[in-house]
Design a protein around this motif. Structure first.
Motif, mmCIF file in Angstrom:
data_model
loop_
_atom_site.group_PDB
_atom_site.id
_atom_site.type_symbol
_atom_site.label_atom_id
_atom_site.label_comp_id
_atom_site.label_asym_id
_atom_site.label_seq_id
_atom_site.Cartn_x
_atom_site.Cartn_y
_atom_site.Cartn_z
ATOM 1 N N GLN A 49 0.823 -1.207 0.000
ATOM 2 C CA GLN A 49 0.000 0.000 0.000
ATOM 3 C C GLN A 49 0.862 1.264 0.000
ATOM 4 O OE1 GLN A 49 -3.636 0.143 2.494
ATOM 5 N NE2 GLN A 49 -3.120 -1.945 3.104
ATOM 6 N N GLN A 50 1.958 1.232 0.752
ATOM 7 C CA GLN A 50 2.814 2.410 0.770
ATOM 8 C C GLN A 50 3.504 2.614 -0.570
ATOM 9 O OE1 GLN A 50 2.908 5.222 1.859
ATOM 10 N NE2 GLN A 50 3.926 5.183 3.859
ATOM 11 N N ARG A 51 3.822 1.536 -1.250
ATOM 12 C CA ARG A 51 4.406 1.681 -2.591
ATOM 13 C C ARG A 51 3.374 2.229 -3.575
ATOM 14 N NH1 ARG A 51 6.711 -3.739 -4.354
ATOM 15 N NH2 ARG A 51 5.867 -4.735 -2.470
ATOM 16 N N VAL A 52 2.110 1.858 -3.416
ATOM 17 C CA VAL A 52 1.057 2.466 -4.235
ATOM 18 C C VAL A 52 0.984 3.966 -3.943
ATOM 19 C CG1 VAL A 52 -1.414 2.552 -4.706
ATOM 20 C CG2 VAL A 52 -0.289 0.350 -4.393
ATOM 21 N N ALA A 53 1.085 4.332 -2.662
ATOM 22 C CA ALA A 53 1.036 5.747 -2.287
ATOM 23 C C ALA A 53 2.191 6.525 -2.924
ATOM 24 C CB ALA A 53 1.068 5.885 -0.769
ATOM 25 N N ILE A 54 3.349 5.900 -3.008
ATOM 26 C CA ILE A 54 4.486 6.554 -3.660
ATOM 27 C C ILE A 54 4.208 6.738 -5.149
ATOM 28 C CG2 ILE A 54 6.919 6.295 -4.294
ATOM 29 C CD1 ILE A 54 7.311 4.830 -1.592
ATOM 30 N N ALA A 55 3.679 5.684 -5.787
ATOM 31 C CA ALA A 55 3.332 5.792 -7.209
ATOM 32 C C ALA A 55 2.290 6.879 -7.432
ATOM 33 C CB ALA A 55 2.830 4.446 -7.726
ATOM 34 N N ARG A 56 1.312 6.963 -6.533
ATOM 35 C CA ARG A 56 0.269 7.990 -6.654
ATOM 36 C C ARG A 56 0.876 9.391 -6.585
ATOM 37 N NH1 ARG A 56 -4.107 8.287 -1.946
ATOM 38 N NH2 ARG A 56 -2.171 8.729 -0.824
ATOM 39 N N ALA A 57 1.815 9.614 -5.668
ATOM 40 C CA ALA A 57 2.465 10.916 -5.562
ATOM 41 C C ALA A 57 3.288 11.229 -6.807
ATOM 42 C CB ALA A 57 3.340 10.972 -4.312
ATOM 43 N N LEU A 58 3.935 10.205 -7.361
ATOM 44 C CA LEU A 58 4.751 10.403 -8.562
ATOM 45 C C LEU A 58 3.895 10.691 -9.795
ATOM 46 C CD1 LEU A 58 7.333 7.513 -8.085
ATOM 47 C CD2 LEU A 58 7.819 9.966 -7.924
ATOM 48 N N ALA A 59 2.632 10.290 -9.764
ATOM 49 C CA ALA A 59 1.775 10.426 -10.946
ATOM 50 C C ALA A 59 1.580 11.868 -11.378
ATOM 51 C CB ALA A 59 0.412 9.779 -10.677
ATOM 52 N N MET A 60 1.744 12.814 -10.450
ATOM 53 C CA MET A 60 1.603 14.229 -10.795
ATOM 54 C C MET A 60 2.905 14.833 -11.315
ATOM 55 S SD MET A 60 -1.515 15.115 -10.482
ATOM 56 C CE MET A 60 -1.368 16.894 -10.500
ATOM 57 N N LYS A 61 3.931 14.006 -11.460
ATOM 58 C CA LYS A 61 5.237 14.438 -11.950
ATOM 59 C C LYS A 61 5.777 15.622 -11.142
ATOM 60 C CE LYS A 61 4.333 12.741 -16.630
ATOM 61 N NZ LYS A 61 4.351 12.995 -18.079
ATOM 62 N N PRO A 62 5.857 15.461 -9.815
ATOM 63 C CA PRO A 62 6.289 16.571 -8.961
ATOM 64 C C PRO A 62 7.776 16.866 -9.103
ATOM 65 C CG PRO A 62 6.138 14.569 -7.682
ATOM 66 C CD PRO A 62 5.616 14.224 -9.039
ATOM 67 N N SER A 63 8.149 18.067 -8.736
ATOM 68 C CA SER A 63 9.570 18.430 -8.757
ATOM 69 C C SER A 63 10.262 18.044 -7.459
ATOM 70 C CB SER A 63 9.740 19.931 -9.001
ATOM 71 O OG SER A 63 9.160 20.673 -7.946
ATOM 72 N N VAL A 64 9.481 17.777 -6.403
ATOM 73 C CA VAL A 64 10.051 17.356 -5.127
ATOM 74 C C VAL A 64 9.066 16.410 -4.458
ATOM 75 C CG1 VAL A 64 9.117 19.394 -3.933
ATOM 76 C CG2 VAL A 64 11.028 18.120 -2.916
ATOM 77 N N MET A 65 9.597 15.404 -3.777
ATOM 78 C CA MET A 65 8.793 14.439 -3.033
ATOM 79 C C MET A 65 9.065 14.609 -1.542
ATOM 80 S SD MET A 65 6.885 12.155 -4.848
ATOM 81 C CE MET A 65 6.986 10.527 -4.109
ATOM 82 N N LEU A 66 7.985 14.682 -0.744
ATOM 83 C CA LEU A 66 8.078 14.776 0.701
ATOM 84 C C LEU A 66 7.584 13.462 1.309
ATOM 85 C CD1 LEU A 66 6.424 18.300 1.187
ATOM 86 C CD2 LEU A 66 8.829 17.780 0.672
ATOM 87 N N PHE A 67 8.333 12.928 2.259
ATOM 88 C CA PHE A 67 7.962 11.690 2.936
ATOM 89 C C PHE A 67 7.910 11.950 4.437
ATOM 90 C CE2 PHE A 67 9.922 10.400 -1.000
ATOM 91 C CZ PHE A 67 9.288 9.231 -1.390
ATOM 92 N N ASP A 68 6.760 11.650 5.044
ATOM 93 C CA ASP A 68 6.616 11.793 6.489
ATOM 94 C C ASP A 68 6.567 10.415 7.132
ATOM 95 O OD1 ASP A 68 6.112 12.584 9.064
ATOM 96 O OD2 ASP A 68 3.988 13.017 8.734
ATOM 97 N N GLU A 69 7.707 9.974 7.665
ATOM 98 C CA GLU A 69 7.823 8.666 8.317
ATOM 99 C C GLU A 69 7.180 7.564 7.465
ATOM 100 O OE1 GLU A 69 9.560 8.032 10.862
ATOM 101 O OE2 GLU A 69 9.608 9.720 12.242
ATOM 102 N N PRO A 70 7.670 7.345 6.250
ATOM 103 C CA PRO A 70 6.987 6.442 5.319
ATOM 104 C C PRO A 70 6.967 4.983 5.747
ATOM 105 C CG PRO A 70 9.132 7.066 4.454
ATOM 106 C CD PRO A 70 8.894 7.927 5.657
ATOM 107 N N THR A 71 7.783 4.598 6.734
ATOM 108 C CA THR A 71 7.813 3.193 7.148
ATOM 109 C C THR A 71 7.321 2.982 8.577
ATOM 110 O OG1 THR A 71 10.115 3.363 7.902
ATOM 111 C CG2 THR A 71 9.752 2.714 5.605
ATOM 112 N N SER A 72 6.892 4.044 9.259
ATOM 113 C CA SER A 72 6.581 3.911 10.687
ATOM 114 C C SER A 72 5.354 3.063 10.949
ATOM 115 C CB SER A 72 6.401 5.293 11.314
ATOM 116 O OG SER A 72 5.262 5.944 10.786
ATOM 117 N N ALA A 73 4.434 2.948 9.986
ATOM 118 C CA ALA A 73 3.213 2.158 10.180
ATOM 119 C C ALA A 73 3.367 0.721 9.696
ATOM 120 C CB ALA A 73 2.046 2.821 9.454
#
Length: 272
Positions: free
Chosen positions: A171-195
Motif C-alpha cells: 500500500q505504501q508503494r502504491v502511495a508513492i506511485a500515486r504521488a509520482l503520478a503528478m510528476k512533482p519536482s520534489v517528493m516529501l515523505f513523512d515517516e513512510p515506514t513507521s506504520a
C-alpha cells in the motif's frame, strides 16, 4: 524488487539549483511553539533526510513545505515561489487562493505515514485519479503512465486489486506511485515506514533508494538510520523545534560527530 537498500550514485555536493528553501520558519499550536526559526535548503536531485526525537518538529516542518500546516512566520519557497502566501504590491503577505494552493501542491508529492489510499478505488485508479482530475492527463495517458509507475514500484501485477487486498508495504508503494503520478519536482515523505511491520520496511526503502538513484529531489522524515546513512546527501538533526546540526551522512554519523546525535542514534538502534 532489489534485495537491499543501496544508493548507486555518489552523493553530490550541497550546491546547485535550489528547489526548496525555508527561512526562519515558525509554527505554534496553542501555547506550544513547535518550530522556532527553522532554515532548510534542498537542491535539485538532492535527498535531505530529517531525523530527531519525537516532538522535535520534524513532521510539522515537512508539512509546512506544502502548506498542509500553514507556518506562522518566516518564508517557504518551492521552485522560487512562496508557498501558501503571496506578497502584495504594498508588501503585505496574504494567503493564496485555494486554486493557487492546489496548483502549488500538484508540484509537491507527499507520502504519509498511513498511506491514505481511497479504499473504494483500485490500485490503478488510486494512482491515476489526480492526474485526470487536474487535467494533467487524459484517461488513456493516465492509465498507461499509472501502469508504468506501478511497474516502477514492483506492483504491476496488482493494478486491479483494492488497497485492503495488499500488505502495508505494498500500500505504501502504491502511495508513492500515486504521488509520482503528478510528476512533482520534489517528493516529501513523512515517516513512510513507521506504520509498517519490520519485515515490510525494506521493500519501501528500496523504492526510495531507486528514486534517489534516478535523481528525484526528496525530503524524508524518518527514524530509519540506515536510510539516512545510505541514501541521504544531507542529514538534518532537529530537536525542540530547532535544527541542531546538518551535514553529510559521513560527518553527522561519524565518530567525531555531534555527541547529542550519537546518543540519539544509539537510542534508536537499541529500540529496534
Amino acid at each position: 524488487m532489489p534485495g537491499r537498500v543501496e544508493r548507486v550514485r555518489e552523493p553530490h555536493p550541497h550546491v546547485g539549483e535550489k528547489i526548496v528553501e525555508a527561512r526562519s520558519v515558525t509554527k505554534t499550536f496553542g501555547e506550544n511553539q513547535v518550530l522556532k526559526g527553522v532554515d532548510l535548503d534542498v537542491h535539485k536531485g538532492e535527498v535531505v533526510v530529517v531525523i530527531g526525537p519525537s516532538g522535535s518538529g520534524k513532521t510539522t516542518l515537512v508539512r509546512t513545505l506544502n502548506h498542509l500546516e500553514p507556518h506562522d512566520g518566516g518564508v517557504v519557497t518551492v521552485n522560487g515561489e512562496t508557498v501558501g502566501y503571496r506578497q502584495t504590491a504594498d508588501g503585505r503577505s496574504v494567503p493564496r487562493s485555494d486554486a493557487a494552493m492546489a496548483a502549488q501542491r500538484s508540484n509537491i508529492g507527499m507520502v504519509f505515514q498511513r498511506f491514505n489510499l481511497f479504499p473504494h478505488l483500485s490500485v490503478l485508479e488510486n494512482v491515476t485519479l489526480a492526474p485526470q482530475q487536474t487535467g494533467l492527463m487524459g484517461s488513456a495517458e493516465a492509465n498507461e503512465y499509472g501502469r508504468d509507475l506501478l511497474a516502477r514500484v514492483g506492483l504491476a501485477q496488482h493494478a486491479s486489486k483494492y488497497p485492503h487486498q495488499l500488505s502495508g508495504g505494498q500500500q505504501q508503494r502504491v502511495a508513492i506511485a500515486r504521488a509520482l503520478a503528478m510528476k512533482p519536482s520534489v517528493m516529501l515523505f513523512d515517516e513512510p515506514t513507521s506504520a509498517l511491520d519490520p519485515e515490510l520496511v525494506a521493500e519501501v526503502l528500496e523504492v526510495i533508494a531507486d528514486l534517489a538513484n534516478e535523481g528525484m529531489t526528496m525530503v524524508i522524515v524518518t527514524h530509519e538510520m540506515k536510510l539516512a546513512r545510505d541514501v541521504a546527501d544531507w542529514v538534518v538533526f532537529m530537536e525542540d523545534g530547532h535544527v541542531v546540526d546538518a551535514g553529510s551522512p559521513d560527518r553527522i554519523f561519524g565518530a567525531d560527530g555531534n555527541e547529542r546525535i550519537q546518543r540519539f542514534v544509539r537510542h534508536v538502534s537499541n529500540a529496534v
